[in-house]
Design a protein around this motif. Sequence first.
Motif, PDB file in Angstrom:
ATOM      1  N   MET A 333      16.282  24.824  40.445  1.00 30.51           N
ATOM      2  CA  MET A 333      14.894  25.261  40.559  1.00 30.51           C
ATOM      3  C   MET A 333      14.380  25.291  41.997  1.00 30.51           C
ATOM      4  SD  MET A 333      13.242  23.158  37.343  1.00 30.51           S
ATOM      5  CE  MET A 333      11.595  23.746  37.726  1.00 30.51           C
ATOM      6  N   GLY A 334      15.272  25.209  42.978  1.00 32.90           N
ATOM      7  CA  GLY A 334      14.843  25.288  44.368  1.00 32.90           C
ATOM      8  C   GLY A 334      14.077  24.055  44.811  1.00 32.90           C
ATOM      9  N   ILE A 335      13.050  24.264  45.648  1.00 33.73           N
ATOM     10  CA  ILE A 335      12.266  23.150  46.184  1.00 33.73           C
ATOM     11  C   ILE A 335      11.537  22.401  45.075  1.00 33.73           C
ATOM     12  CG2 ILE A 335      10.306  22.565  47.673  1.00 33.73           C
ATOM     13  CD1 ILE A 335      11.136  24.761  49.547  1.00 33.73           C
ATOM     14  N   MET A 336      11.015  23.128  44.088  1.00 31.75           N
ATOM     15  CA  MET A 336      10.334  22.461  42.974  1.00 31.75           C
ATOM     16  C   MET A 336      11.297  21.548  42.223  1.00 31.75           C
ATOM     17  SD  MET A 336       7.597  21.872  41.388  1.00 31.75           S
ATOM     18  CE  MET A 336       6.566  23.090  42.206  1.00 31.75           C
ATOM     19  N   GLY A 337      12.548  21.990  42.073  1.00 35.90           N
ATOM     20  CA  GLY A 337      13.550  21.146  41.428  1.00 35.90           C
ATOM     21  C   GLY A 337      13.843  19.886  42.218  1.00 35.90           C
ATOM     22  N   MET A 338      13.869  20.008  43.558  1.00 36.38           N
ATOM     23  CA  MET A 338      14.055  18.829  44.407  1.00 36.38           C
ATOM     24  C   MET A 338      12.932  17.813  44.229  1.00 36.38           C
ATOM     25  SD  MET A 338      15.387  20.414  48.024  1.00 36.38           S
ATOM     26  CE  MET A 338      16.927  21.321  48.154  1.00 36.38           C
ATOM     27  N   LEU A 339      11.717  18.316  44.042  1.00 32.77           N
ATOM     28  CA  LEU A 339      10.561  17.423  43.935  1.00 32.77           C
ATOM     29  C   LEU A 339      10.554  16.649  42.617  1.00 32.77           C
ATOM     30  CD1 LEU A 339       7.753  19.733  45.373  1.00 32.77           C
ATOM     31  CD2 LEU A 339       8.701  17.698  46.447  1.00 32.77           C
ATOM     32  N   ILE A 340      10.886  17.303  41.514  1.00 32.97           N
ATOM     33  CA  ILE A 340      10.750  16.645  40.208  1.00 32.97           C
ATOM     34  C   ILE A 340      12.046  16.009  39.713  1.00 32.97           C
ATOM     35  CG2 ILE A 340       8.907  18.224  39.567  1.00 32.97           C
ATOM     36  CD1 ILE A 340      10.887  19.660  37.738  1.00 32.97           C
ATOM     37  N   SER A 341      13.186  16.341  40.352  1.00 33.01           N
ATOM     38  CA  SER A 341      14.464  15.843  39.832  1.00 33.01           C
ATOM     39  C   SER A 341      14.615  14.333  40.034  1.00 33.01           C
ATOM     40  CB  SER A 341      15.631  16.573  40.503  1.00 33.01           C
ATOM     41  OG  SER A 341      15.605  16.379  41.909  1.00 33.01           O
ATOM     42  N   VAL A 342      14.145  13.808  41.163  1.00 28.52           N
ATOM     43  CA  VAL A 342      14.320  12.377  41.440  1.00 28.52           C
ATOM     44  C   VAL A 342      13.571  11.507  40.427  1.00 28.52           C
ATOM     45  CG1 VAL A 342      13.929  10.539  43.130  1.00 28.52           C
ATOM     46  CG2 VAL A 342      14.822  12.736  43.887  1.00 28.52           C
ATOM     47  N   PRO A 343      12.257  11.725  40.176  1.00 28.01           N
ATOM     48  CA  PRO A 343      11.606  10.890  39.156  1.00 28.01           C
ATOM     49  C   PRO A 343      12.164  11.100  37.753  1.00 28.01           C
ATOM     50  CG  PRO A 343      10.124  12.618  39.933  1.00 28.01           C
ATOM     51  CD  PRO A 343      11.289  12.604  40.858  1.00 28.01           C
ATOM     52  N   LEU A 344      12.632  12.319  37.439  1.00 26.53           N
ATOM     53  CA  LEU A 344      13.231  12.539  36.120  1.00 26.53           C
ATOM     54  C   LEU A 344      14.526  11.743  35.963  1.00 26.53           C
ATOM     55  CD1 LEU A 344      12.710  16.359  35.418  1.00 26.53           C
ATOM     56  CD2 LEU A 344      11.691  14.428  34.213  1.00 26.53           C
ATOM     57  N   PHE A 345      15.375  11.780  37.003  1.00 25.15           N
ATOM     58  CA  PHE A 345      16.614  11.005  36.956  1.00 25.15           C
ATOM     59  C   PHE A 345      16.315   9.508  36.936  1.00 25.15           C
ATOM     60  CE2 PHE A 345      18.886  14.838  37.562  1.00 25.15           C
ATOM     61  CZ  PHE A 345      20.231  14.577  37.352  1.00 25.15           C
ATOM     62  N   ALA A 346      15.276   9.090  37.669  1.00 23.65           N
ATOM     63  CA  ALA A 346      14.895   7.674  37.658  1.00 23.65           C
ATOM     64  C   ALA A 346      14.438   7.250  36.271  1.00 23.65           C
ATOM     65  CB  ALA A 346      13.787   7.422  38.682  1.00 23.65           C
ATOM     66  N   CYS A 347      13.742   8.149  35.585  1.00 29.18           N
ATOM     67  CA  CYS A 347      13.300   7.858  34.217  1.00 29.18           C
ATOM     68  C   CYS A 347      14.493   7.698  33.277  1.00 29.18           C
ATOM     69  CB  CYS A 347      12.373   8.981  33.745  1.00 29.18           C
ATOM     70  SG  CYS A 347      11.884   8.869  32.021  1.00 29.18           S
ATOM     71  N   VAL A 348      15.430   8.650  33.341  1.00 24.49           N
ATOM     72  CA  VAL A 348      16.626   8.575  32.489  1.00 24.49           C
ATOM     73  C   VAL A 348      17.445   7.331  32.821  1.00 24.49           C
ATOM     74  CG1 VAL A 348      18.796   9.731  31.912  1.00 24.49           C
ATOM     75  CG2 VAL A 348      16.710  11.080  32.201  1.00 24.49           C
ATOM     76  N   TYR A 349      17.568   7.034  34.115  1.00 23.95           N
ATOM     77  CA  TYR A 349      18.336   5.866  34.562  1.00 23.95           C
ATOM     78  C   TYR A 349      17.718   4.583  34.015  1.00 23.95           C
ATOM     79  CZ  TYR A 349      20.663   2.652  37.825  1.00 23.95           C
ATOM     80  OH  TYR A 349      21.395   1.627  38.374  1.00 23.95           O
ATOM     81  N   ARG A 350      16.374   4.467  34.075  1.00 21.33           N
ATOM     82  CA  ARG A 350      15.725   3.248  33.598  1.00 21.33           C
ATOM     83  C   ARG A 350      15.825   3.106  32.085  1.00 21.33           C
ATOM     84  NH1 ARG A 350       9.452   2.058  34.814  1.00 21.33           N
ATOM     85  NH2 ARG A 350      10.164   2.544  36.945  1.00 21.33           N
ATOM     86  N   ILE A 351      15.687   4.232  31.357  1.00 24.40           N
ATOM     87  CA  ILE A 351      15.767   4.179  29.891  1.00 24.40           C
ATOM     88  C   ILE A 351      17.157   3.739  29.449  1.00 24.40           C
ATOM     89  CG2 ILE A 351      15.770   5.620  27.825  1.00 24.40           C
ATOM     90  CD1 ILE A 351      13.488   7.223  29.075  1.00 24.40           C
TER      91      ILE A 351
END
Length: 362
Positions: A333-351
């Motif tokens: 998703m380009g720059i938008m993907g860079m912005l939202i991918s880290v918190p999404l991965f952090a969410c999956v990682y914590r769950i």
Amino acid sequence: MKIEWKDCFKIVVSIFCLYLLINYYPFVHDIFIGFISASMPLIIGAVIAYLVNILMSFYEKYLPIKKYRNAINMLLSFLTLFLIIALVVLIVVPEFVSCIVLVINELPEAIEELVENLNENHILSEELSKLLSGLNWEKGINELINLFKTGISGVFDVALKAVTSIFSGVVTALIALIFSVYLLSNKDNLKRQFKKLLEHYLSKRVYENIYYVLEVMNDCFHRYIVGQCLEACILGTLCMLGMTIMSLPYATMIGALIALTALIPVAGAYIGAFVGAFMIMTISPVKALIFLVFLVVLQQFEGNLIYPRVVGSSMGLPGLWVLFAVTIGGGMMGIMGMLISVPLFACVYRIIKNDINGIHKF
């Protein structure tokens, strides 16, 4: 095991819906894309509301206001957001435009000097040297700029498309802003209604799991946005102070630009470094090199000391997965993907981590 007719009916309906989805995928895809496109103002409004709500939570925590508390905090939050955007635009845009104008004005002379140096060192052949020396670079560049301004299809078509695009953007922005105000003014009531909806139509176990995932996502995004903005402000301030001490040009503008691009994890600072070095190079290539060396040192200091304390520890996501998330998100998703991918991965990682450690079992 007793099988009820309701379960059979659900299975048949699910299989039928799956068949329709597979058999009529192009039609379903077009409907989905159209729905997303039509809902874009509302999606943007929801994003604005989420960002402003972070500021509202800050004001709610530290401002002892009781009467009209929600309205005052929302007004202060919007004013803060608009003020930040206005400051960045006023600092960055004028200096960047002046730099582009300087490059356009100096480019013909620079090309002529380059051709002369190549001729003196006998790098170019005689035919190519005569051809390049005989060209009027200033006239050619001006004609190219005029062609770019007018366009092949004429000024009217370009102007009409520009006006249409601006009008559409203004309407979208107004709808998004109004929708965000509505969401923020009714956030408590909407939250209560959403909880009642989940409790009524879902089993207790499913409801608790969904609510838990939503809470983790909200916490990860909240921590990421706050930490990333704080880290960007620190990096931009240090960059501006360092450039001022070393008497490098465009210190305030490049500091603001570095702070803005630092919101993009991992790759953001390199984007800001490239633009900043290009602008300084229009004045002095030596100072541009000094700026790059300084920014590399500052990045090491920030990456090893500031970022782990401000963002890394709050997110709980190892550096390997941050790089993985940014790479995948940017590729999709380009720059938008860079912005939202880290918190999404952090969410999956914590769950997953909480599920393995037995903190919350699904």
